[in-house]
Design an enzyme around this catalytic site. Structure first.
Site, PDB file in Angstrom:
ATOM      1  N   GLY A  99       0.813  -1.214   0.000  1.00 27.46           N
ATOM      2  CA  GLY A  99       0.000   0.000   0.000  1.00 27.46           C
ATOM      3  C   GLY A  99       0.842   1.256   0.000  1.00 27.46           C
ATOM      4  O   GLY A  99       0.528   2.231  -0.691  1.00 27.46           O
ATOM      5  N   ASP A 100       1.925   1.247   0.754  1.00 27.45           N
ATOM      6  CA  ASP A 100       2.846   2.383   0.787  1.00 27.45           C
ATOM      7  C   ASP A 100       3.413   2.646  -0.603  1.00 27.45           C
ATOM      8  O   ASP A 100       3.440   3.788  -1.071  1.00 27.45           O
ATOM      9  CB  ASP A 100       3.974   2.108   1.785  1.00 27.45           C
ATOM     10  N   ALA A 101       3.838   1.593  -1.276  1.00 28.96           N
ATOM     11  CA  ALA A 101       4.422   1.737  -2.614  1.00 28.96           C
ATOM     12  C   ALA A 101       3.389   2.258  -3.613  1.00 28.96           C
ATOM     13  O   ALA A 101       3.674   3.169  -4.400  1.00 28.96           O
ATOM     14  CB  ALA A 101       4.989   0.400  -3.085  1.00 28.96           C
TER      15      ALA A 101
END
Length: 124
Positions: A10-12
């Site tokens: 999700g961060d990426a």
């Protein structure tokens, strides 16, 4: 998948969407892009975004479950951020990761709500 794995992807994905958004707004210098991106991707921003979504009943039950699974309960936090803020931020990233992996059509909606929230300057 466990919550932190969801947060990892999700961060990426969120970072890529923010970079794309900034490029589409006409920013082209890397230093400027980086400083603008922090406004959207910092732990504080993400914690505020997810809290707004919770307060306004924007999240669906499965998204709230992904949020709860992804909260990293580190007591020390990270990079001068308290543990509660960091936990909310990893929970936010978990929602994004969950929606991405599920190929859920709400992914773009959640990202767009996040961008609009930051751009309106609604941070507490």
């Amino acid at each position: 998948m466990n919550g932190l794995t969801l947060a990892y992807i999700g961060d990426a994905y969120y970072e890529l969407q923010i970079r794309d958004h900034l490029l589409n707004k006409g920013y082209t210098h890397v230093k400027q892009l980086h400083s603008k991106a922090i406004k959207y991707t910092s732990s504080i921003a993400q914690a505020n975004i997810v809290q707004m979504m919770i307060d306004n009943n924007i999240l669906l039950e499965d998204e709230i479950n992904a949020y709860k699974r992804g909260r990293n309960n580190s007591t020390s936090g990270r990079k001068n951020v308290d543990g509660e803020t960091y936990a909310k931020a990893t929970g936010f990233e978990s929602i994004i990761g969950y929606l991405y992996l599920e190929k859920n059509n709400r992914l773009d909606l959640i990202v767009n709500i996040s961008i609009n929230y930051i751009e309106k300057g609604d941070l507490q």
